[in-house]
Design a protein around this motif. Structure first.
Motif, PDB file in Angstrom:
ATOM      1  N   LYS B  58      -0.027  43.562  44.055  1.00  0.00           N
ATOM      2  CA  LYS B  58       0.365  42.575  43.041  1.00  0.00           C
ATOM      3  C   LYS B  58       1.641  41.858  43.434  1.00  0.00           C
ATOM      4  O   LYS B  58       1.726  40.632  43.425  1.00  0.00           O
ATOM      5  CB  LYS B  58       0.565  43.265  41.679  1.00  0.00           C
ATOM      6  N   THR B  59       2.674  42.632  43.779  1.00  0.00           N
ATOM      7  CA  THR B  59       3.963  42.027  44.144  1.00  0.00           C
ATOM      8  C   THR B  59       3.824  41.191  45.406  1.00  0.00           C
ATOM      9  O   THR B  59       4.443  40.126  45.534  1.00  0.00           O
ATOM     10  CB  THR B  59       5.028  43.126  44.314  1.00  0.00           C
ATOM     11  N   THR B  60       2.996  41.656  46.333  1.00  0.00           N
ATOM     12  CA  THR B  60       2.767  40.877  47.553  1.00  0.00           C
ATOM     13  C   THR B  60       2.133  39.531  47.223  1.00  0.00           C
ATOM     14  O   THR B  60       2.542  38.495  47.748  1.00  0.00           O
ATOM     15  CB  THR B  60       1.869  41.681  48.515  1.00  0.00           C
ATOM     16  N   PRO B  98      11.563  38.881  39.105  1.00  0.00           N
ATOM     17  CA  PRO B  98      11.206  39.850  40.143  1.00  0.00           C
ATOM     18  C   PRO B  98      10.948  41.229  39.543  1.00  0.00           C
ATOM     19  O   PRO B  98      11.372  41.515  38.425  1.00  0.00           O
ATOM     20  CB  PRO B  98      12.450  39.882  41.035  1.00  0.00           C
ATOM     21  N   GLN B  99      10.251  42.060  40.301  1.00  0.00           N
ATOM     22  CA  GLN B  99       9.977  43.413  39.811  1.00  0.00           C
ATOM     23  C   GLN B  99      11.262  44.220  39.662  1.00  0.00           C
ATOM     24  O   GLN B  99      11.415  45.002  38.750  1.00  0.00           O
ATOM     25  CB  GLN B  99       9.013  44.121  40.775  1.00  0.00           C
ATOM     26  N   ARG B 100      12.203  43.998  40.598  1.00  0.00           N
ATOM     27  CA  ARG B 100      13.469  44.726  40.555  1.00  0.00           C
ATOM     28  C   ARG B 100      14.581  43.715  40.327  1.00  0.00           C
ATOM     29  O   ARG B 100      14.693  42.749  41.079  1.00  0.00           O
ATOM     30  CB  ARG B 100      13.687  45.425  41.896  1.00  0.00           C
ATOM     31  N   LEU B 174       5.844  36.441  36.524  1.00  0.00           N
ATOM     32  CA  LEU B 174       6.590  37.591  36.003  1.00  0.00           C
ATOM     33  C   LEU B 174       5.985  38.867  36.577  1.00  0.00           C
ATOM     34  O   LEU B 174       4.814  39.164  36.353  1.00  0.00           O
ATOM     35  CB  LEU B 174       6.536  37.637  34.476  1.00  0.00           C
ATOM     36  N   ASP B 175       6.793  39.601  37.340  1.00  0.00           N
ATOM     37  CA  ASP B 175       6.307  40.824  37.973  1.00  0.00           C
ATOM     38  C   ASP B 175       6.784  42.026  37.164  1.00  0.00           C
ATOM     39  O   ASP B 175       7.944  42.420  37.250  1.00  0.00           O
ATOM     40  CB  ASP B 175       6.819  40.904  39.418  1.00  0.00           C
ATOM     41  N   GLU B 176       5.896  42.555  36.361  1.00  0.00           N
ATOM     42  CA  GLU B 176       6.206  43.679  35.463  1.00  0.00           C
ATOM     43  C   GLU B 176       7.462  43.417  34.645  1.00  0.00           C
ATOM     44  O   GLU B 176       8.417  44.191  34.683  1.00  0.00           O
ATOM     45  CB  GLU B 176       6.333  44.975  36.267  1.00  0.00           C
ATOM     46  N   PRO B 177       7.450  42.320  33.878  1.00  0.00           N
ATOM     47  CA  PRO B 177       8.675  41.917  33.183  1.00  0.00           C
ATOM     48  C   PRO B 177       9.071  42.858  32.059  1.00  0.00           C
ATOM     49  O   PRO B 177      10.232  42.883  31.675  1.00  0.00           O
ATOM     50  CB  PRO B 177       8.315  40.542  32.613  1.00  0.00           C
TER      51      PRO B 177
HETATM   52 MG   LIG Z   1       4.870  45.508  42.429  1.00  0.00          MG
END
Ligand SMILES: [Mg+2]
Ligand SMILES: Nc1ncnc2c1ncn2[C@@H]1O[C@H](COP(=O)(O)OP(=O)(O)OP(=O)(O)O)[C@@H](O)[C@H]1O
Lengths: 265, 326
Positions: B58-60, B98-100, B174-177
């Protein structure tokens, strides 16, 4: 709602914003920056440009050879640090640079902006150290302010070469080793950079005279001599400018490649 | 599908990361294939969800679409602009959570927003006004002058959301917001996202929360190991959840034998062992439990725990990926 008439902001405007960010951060840290980059050269001036001549260990003329070299050391040290150290933080664990990498400009402009900041900080360091050194050392016969333009040119070129070296070091070296890098690369560079003695003087050790030519600091120091104390022996300004342009190009090519490798997975 | 202005497309998108610690002389470890030829189309103005277990890619995918990861092969575009050859045009249109959290730690909270807006050409006065409004909306209106290091994890996450929206992008990633957000902040974000969606912006969100995906997204993609496993509206996906209720039994040992026996029971549409866990899909769900316990007992297994899930995205996800989301 997404408007159809979308006019993208100009690259120059975004570049200005990136620059403003760094100016904002740098201004807050200016005192620390100046201490970090100029204290060591100034202490050197006190010992070798003031104390030793008065004790009679070195000739009075040594000051004239020392001053341009000290300027060179301060400006290169500040340029290399002001690019390399932020790079280490920017590409650190949290990758703080991400918010700038999302700016709608080509990625290399982000790196180029850092170079501009590095040059600026080199200029500031030179502008601070020159009058202070002159003050500590007292009058120097050969010193002339007649060649302001060459002085500026050498300062900018030297700062550019070392900012680009900072880009390379800050992106290619892993953060835990950056301190080591400064001791292993930067310290020898300063001692073998013809900063504390003119290149001409290395005639005494011919092998050394040619070996140090790989050291970029040699050209900045000799260029400073050519511009500040033209009456004393120095490398030809043309050779200095040529070498600094080539080195700047080389470090930029390597530095931007390393930057892009870090910036894009 | 006709090309809508802010659409997103990927075609045979593939990403291979080099093996970790790849060095000459060192033992050669295999490269990591994060995406295996992904084909995806998201319409302009769509609210799209990306679901998948850890490491699904997903993040990729988001990294490639936001020009932060270089695709190995294949193509991807945002609003008609190719992410590799026309990255600047892509970046002009997007906002990214971002996720982080990765705030600029040299700047305080408000400066993070105002400078980020400036990188997109937004005037300082406009940005300052928007920053105040966004911080208020996200419940950190009083933290504008704080250093980012002084924010809690969830507050930093909120700052990342505000940063992604400050320049009013047309396409929002939105990556795991909502990871790390308390329920109140999560609902505030949902409200914000619904409003942005109503304004016609394209939203792509990854999440591990089925309820969130179900409530917000118009279409969902379920991916695993770099592949697309299913793609449809939440409604349609739920009807595809395999036969009825999922009954999970945790046994005190290997579940293989018990699974073969359970398959023979009337009303069981499938029974799969996974270690000591027995997963049974059945029409009647709860009524089958005594029979399942007996069946396990016949194989000499005691039942330690039982869990029932009605047909849902969750059961579909588990049947597709063999894994739970949490
Ligand atoms: Mg991810
Ligand atoms: N920078 C990287 N270098 C090497 N491998 C990576 C890198 N980023 C991701 N990977 C690998 O690629 C695969 C996909 O990772 P990705 O981050 O896209 O997954 P994800 O679906 O976002 O997972 P999660 O739910 O944990 O966030 C994983 O196997 C991961 O280990």
């Amino acid at each position: 709602m997404p408007s159809t008439s979308f006019t993208p902001p100009s690259t120059l405007r975004i570049f200005g914003a990136l620059l403003r960010r760094d100016l904002h951060v740098t201004r807050r840290e200016l005192p620390y920056f100046l201490v970090r980059t100029t204290l060591q050269p100034l202490l050197f001036i006190v010992v070798f440009g003031y104390l030793l001549p008065r004790m009679g260990f070195v000739g009075r003329g040594y000051g004239a050879a020392l001053l341009p070299g000290i300027i060179a050391v301060s400006l290169t040290l500040s340029s290399v640090q002001s690019v390399a150290l932020p790079m280490v933080q920017d590409f650190g664990f949290t990758r703080e640079i991400e918010d700038r990498l999302l700016a709608p400009v080509p990625m290399r402009l982000i790196a180029f902006e850092k170079i501009v900041m590095g040059v600026l900080q080199g200029l500031i360091a030179a502008a601070v150290v020159l009058p202070m050194a002159r003050l500590i050392m007292g009058p120097i016969d050969a010193l002339t302010g007649a060649h302001a333009l060459p002085v500026l040119l050498i300062t900018i070129l030297g700062a550019a070469a070392f900012s680009n070296l900072g880009l390379l070091m800050g992106t290619a070296i892993n953060p835990q080793q950056i301190g080591l890098m400064f001791s292993v690369v930067v310290a020898p560079m300063i001692f073998f950079g013809c900063a504390y003695y003119p290149w001409q003087g290395l005639q005494a050790v011919p092998a050394m005279k040619y070996a140090v030519l790989v050291n970029p600091l040699v050209y900045v120091a000799e260029g400073m001599r050519g511009a500040l104390t033209p009456a004393l022996p120095h490398m030809s300004l043309l050779a200095v400018v040529g070498a600094l342009v080539v080195l700047t190009g080389l470090f930029w090519t390597l530095g931007i490649r390393s930057f892009e490798r870090r910036a894009l997975s | 599908m006709p090309d809508t202005p802010d659409a997103i497309r990927t075609a045979a998108l593939r990403k291979v990361y080099p093996a970790p610690g790849a060095r000459r002389g060192a033992e050669q470890r295999p490269d990591i294939v994060a995406l295996v030829g992904l084909d995806l189309t998201v319409g302009g103005g769509e609210f799209f969800g990306l679901l998948g277990p850890n490491g699904a890619g997903k993040t990729t995918t988001i990294g490639i679409l936001t020009t932060r990861v270089k695709p190995t092969s294949g193509a991807a575009s945002v609003a008609g602009a190719d992410v590799v050859t026309n990255e600047v045009a892509v970046r002009q249109r997007i906002g990214v959570v971002p996720q982080r959290p990765n705030p600029d730690r040299s700047l305080n909270v408000r400066e993070n927003l105002v400078f980020h807006a400036a990188y997109f050409g937004v005037a300082r006065s406009v940005a300052a006004r928007r920053a105040a409004a966004l911080l208020d909306q996200l419940g950190i209106g009083d933290r504008g002058d704080a250093k980012v290091d002084q924010l809690s994890g969830g507050q930093q996450q909120r700052l990342m959301i505000a940063r992604a929206l400050i320049h009013e992008p047309r396409v929002i990633f939105l990556d795991e917001p909502t990871v790390g957000l308390d329920p109140q902040a999560r609902h505030a974000l949902w409200d914000i996202l619904r409003e942005l969606h109503a304004q016609g912006r394209t939203i792509i969100m990854t999440t591990h929360y089925m309820e969130e995906a179900d409530r917000l997204c118009e279409r969902l993609a379920i991916m695993d190991q770099g592949r697309l496993l299913a793609l449809d509206t939440p409604q349609q996906l739920k009807t595809r959840a395999p036969g009825g209720t999922l009954v999970e039994l945790v046994l005190d040992g290997d579940a293989t034998a018990a699974a073969s026996r359970a398959r023979e029971l009337a009303g069981v549409s499938s029974a799969e062992p996974q270690g000591s866990v027995l997963r049974v899909y059945a029409d009647r769900g709860g009524e089958l439990i005594p029979a399942l316990i007996r069946t396990a007992g016949l194989e000499g297994r005691d039942v330690r725990d039982i869990h029932l899930s009605p047909p849902s995205l969750e059961t579909l996800f588990i049947s597709l990926t063999g894994r739970k989301l949490d």
